[in-house]
Write an enzyme that holds these catalytic residues in place. Structure first.
Site, PDB file in Angstrom:
ATOM      1  CG  ASP A 112      -1.765   1.186   1.206  1.00 45.24           C
ATOM      2  OD1 ASP A 112      -2.484   1.767   0.242  1.00 45.24           O
ATOM      3  OD2 ASP A 112      -1.807   2.048   2.404  1.00 45.24           O
TER       4      ASP A 112
ATOM      5  CB  THR B  16      -0.902   6.060   1.846  1.00 44.58           C
ATOM      6  OG1 THR B  16      -1.299   6.836   0.611  1.00 44.58           O
ATOM      7  CG2 THR B  16      -0.949   7.103   2.917  1.00 44.58           C
TER       8      THR B  16
ATOM      9  CG  ASP C 188      -0.547   2.957   7.027  1.00 47.44           C
ATOM     10  OD1 ASP C 188      -1.395   2.631   5.932  1.00 47.44           O
ATOM     11  OD2 ASP C 188      -0.100   3.726   7.252  1.00 47.44           O
TER      12      ASP C 188
END
Length: 772
Positions: free
Chosen positions: A296, A298, A532
């Site tokens: 991912d 970000t 996250d």
């Protein structure tokens, strides 16, 4: 009145002291008693204990040395597992996200185990529910219950609604009163603590367990046959017992389980030193098998947090800054975007009190509010809120530079929360945010490229922006970014083909991330997923290996099998490298131990059927096993390696161990028979068999230790030197009942060993080319 007071101010300190605490057994490691039981009370230990007693009663004490080896194995196993347990427990405490509660009218952070029945628990996006409760405050609160129900759509919660442990907030804010804590909570009753986690699949663990099971069944009849034949054809009862024990003990791969446990435990400790929490021990094996890593963007490729860059008005006469400030201050638990805007606009102007609100969620990618006379305002992704036009084109140009772009829009009525596009929204300004690319991202990605691990960048952001960052990091084919909204939803085969042929995907929804993982797995890939945010939870749970960043949401850390506590992307190569080290080395030592098992089985069968004396005593097998298996295995199990693990652990080990074991047994029996047919003594005959046993198994060690470097050469050479020195020292010879004085027997043993070594090399090479 008491309930109203609790809702408003939470519990008092006095009420907390007398309330039921949230005590839940930790899943990160086994208890001390469980570790001791697992290492002491095993079937093999029982068998060896009985054999040890028989030798002590009927034989000489020197032949009982194998019992001390088992004691040492048990102690080493317990110590190593306790080291791993302490590491896991310490890291698990660090990983525990504190819970926000309101007590005595003030917001406080408490550890999960300090939550009590009746506590008023506050919720924001990304926070998981550790206990069950009843909602008493809701400001657009949406809860994802997919880990409990399987339904991916978030559920809007209003005061009076029930919430269950194992779910997590995805949007809005709220509070609930804890009604069930500890073992009474819903998720704990399901034996899943905070989510529906599953144990990582372990081919290694299953393979070793199957070896042990089948060998156990073989030991019983073969051992009975061996005992019968030795008692029938030996005049000395003590000699018969020690001969039978020598065969049975050698059949048991007593150190294989120990070495597996040590390798896993040392792996946990090594990763723990790098602030990496392995929540499931078999996950270390999963690290070695990974061939696709889904990232991912970000929080993984980019560092946590963003900086507000530009605010570009598109229309004159609109209160752009005031509207931005008001929208950014809506959420009680702001996301990274809202925090970046708040850093510049620290307060809300008068007259901007929000009425109806729609909180931000990663699924809809926008938030908004109605500010009375000021009208309704929205902030979100341009390609979601706009249907085209100049503002849309300008946003696309800005995204191509790698910036994160949002549009601030005005509308007469606030769109419905699930509305997918913003028809009727007037674009008022474009907002750009700078993302901080991790300084270690480039080197880490280069490592994965060298190791044959394919990287897939999966993000909810604009594909152009994701492509710009991925291109800067030199990710292959990053310029061909795919908009996930155009991908097939109901054709897994077609989706899998597109995933194999592309590396960068933007505008991926949380549900699609989960589909990506499933589609890649269907094509035979072993998939690791990092993330996250709450939008990564479903994919993390379904991946072969879920890796959460330490600064991520509590929900992601709850379902991941590995948590990078220090939030360093550069830790991932060490994580994968440790997994490969463990698995490759366990395969090596499995070849050693199972070669011993197979030569003992074949030797015992031949001796039992032929009705001859067993060719060596227990003390002899103790000596050879220590020098060709025990000591080398300890070094090989902990050695560094960068080989990627491949499926087929059990067939590969069998293709090596079976031919090597059969040829070792044949060589030993031939050497003993050749010596025994002459005029030499029994001890001299056994010495010839021991020399052959050592030389053939030592050559097996050489083959397994490849590729040979300086320390591996030193290891195998030192084992040979130790055996040679032992034959020359009178005390050692006497202790181990060795008499190498018969030159004819000894030369014959060496010759037979050389021929057997050549045959073993050819046999394992031929067997290695076969496929089951």
């Amino acid at each position: 009145m008491d309930r109203l007071s609790t809702v408003a101010n939470g519990l008092t300190s006095a009420q907390v002291a007398g309330a039921k605490p949230n005590h839940v057994p930790r899943r990160s490691s086994r208890s001390l008693s469980a570790i001791v039981r697992a290492n002491v009370f095993t079937l093999f230990n029982l068998v060896i204990g009985v054999l040890w007693a028989l030798v002590l009663i009927f034989g000489e004490w020197q032949d009982s040395l194998f019992g001390l080896v088992i004691v040492a194995n048990v102690l080493i196993g317990i110590v190593q597992e306790l080291r791993a347990k302490r590491t896991l427990d310490k890291l698990a405490v660090i990983n525990e996200a504190p819970v926000r509660v309101r007590r005595d009218g003030e917001e406080r952070l408490v550890q999960p185990r300090h939550v009590v029945l009746g506590d008023l628990i506050l919720l924001g996006p990304g926070e998981r529910l550790l206990v069950d409760g009843e909602v008493v405050e809701s400001d657009g609160l949406e809860v994802d219950e997919s880990l409990l129900t399987g339904e991916a759509d978030p559920v809007h919660k209003q005061p009076g609604d029930e919430v269950l442990s194992g779910s997590f907030a995805v949007a809005g804010a709220g509070a609930f009163v804890a009604t069930r804590v500890g073992t009474d909570a819903y998720a704990v009753k399901l034996a899943e603590e905070a989510s529906k986690f599953h144990l990582a699949h372990s081919e290694l663990r299953e393979g070793v367990a199957n070896f042990i099971k089948y060998i156990t069944w073989l030991v019983i009849p073969i051992g009975a046959l061996l005992i019968y034949s030795q008692l029938k054809h030996s005049a000395d009862f003590g000699t018969a017992i020690t001969g039978a024990v020598a065969g049975i003990v050698t059949m048991i791969p007593e150190g294989l389980v120990l070495m597996t446990s040590i390798a896993f435990a040392v792996g946990v400790v090594r990763l723990g030193r790098r602030k990496c929490l392995v929540q499931e021990l078999p996950a270390i094996e999963g690290l070695a098998r990974v061939d696709v890593l889904c990232l991912d963007k970000t929080g993984t490729l980019t560092a946590g947090g963003m900086d507000l860059d530009q605010v570009l008005p598109l229309r004159d006469g609109h209160p752009v800054e005031e509207a931005l400030a008001a929208l950014a201050h809506l959420d009680q638990s702001p996301n990274a975007t809202a925090q970046a805007i708040r850093a510049r606009y620290r307060s809300v102007q008068d007259g901007w009190a929000a009425g109806e609100t729609v909180p931000f969620s990663s699924a809809r990618k926008w938030s908004g509010a109605h500010f009375g006379e000021r009208g309704a305002w929205v902030l979100g992704a341009p390609d979601v809120l706009l249907d085209g036009g100049d503002a849309y084109d300008q946003a696309a140009e800005l995204s191509a530079t790698g910036a994160r772009v949002l549009v601030l829009g005005r509308t007469r009525t606030l769109p419905a929360p699930q509305q997918a596009s913003g028809a009727g929204i007037e674009a008022v300004a474009l907002v750009t945010l700078k993302q901080r690319v991790r300084p270690d991202a480039h080197e880490t990605l280069r490592y994965f490229a060298k190791q044959g691990v394919t990287v897939k960048v999966i993000s909810g952001d604009n594909p152009t922006a994701v492509s710009a960052i991925a291109t800067g990091l030199e990710i292959p084919d990053a310029h061909r970014a795919v908009d996930a909204r155009d991908l097939p939803y109901d054709d897994e085969a077609k989706l899998g083909e597109l995933l194999d042929s592309h590396t960068v995907f933007g505008r991926v929804s949380p549900r699609q991330k989960r589909q990506f993982v499933t589609a890649l797995q269907a094509r035979g890939h072993t998939v690791a997923m990092t993330g996250d945010g709450v939008n990564d939870v479903l994919a993390l749970k379904d991946a072969d290996l879920g890796i959460a960043m330490g600064a991520g949401s509590p929900a992601t850390k709850a379902v991941a099998q590995v948590v990078l506590l220090d939030d360093k992307f550069a830790t991932l190569p060490h994580v994968v490298g440790e997994g490969r080290r463990v698995l490759a080395n366990i395969e090596r030592v499995s070849n050693l131990f199972l070669t011993k098992t197979f030569y003992a089985i074949v030797l015992s069968l031949l001796v039992g059927v032929a009705g001859v004396m067993f060719p060596f005593a227990p003390r002899h097998s103790t000596l050879t096993n220590a020098l060709t298996i025990g000591v080398p295995a300890l070094f090989l199990a902990l050695a560094p390696t960068f080989e990627r693990s491949k499926p087929g652990f059990v067939p590969r080990v069998l293709r090596f161990a079976v031919p090597a074991g059969v040829l070792c047994a044949a060589a030993v029996l031939l050497s003993f028979w050749a010596a025994h047919s002459g005029t030499s003594t029994l001890v001299e005959d056994q010495t010839s068999a021991v020399i052959t046993l050592f030389l053939t198994t030592w050559w097996v060690l050489v083959l397994i230790a490849r590729p040979l470097n300086w320390w591996r050469i030193a290891l195998v050479a030192s084992m040979a030197a130790a055996f040679a020195i032992g034959l020359t020292i009178p005390f050692v010879r006497h202790f181990f009942a060795l008499e190498p004085g018969n030159l004819g027997n000894d030369l014959a043993a060496i010759g037979i060993s050389i021929v057997a070594g050549v045959m073993i090399s050819v046999a394992v090479k031929v067997a290695g080319t076969l496929r089951t």
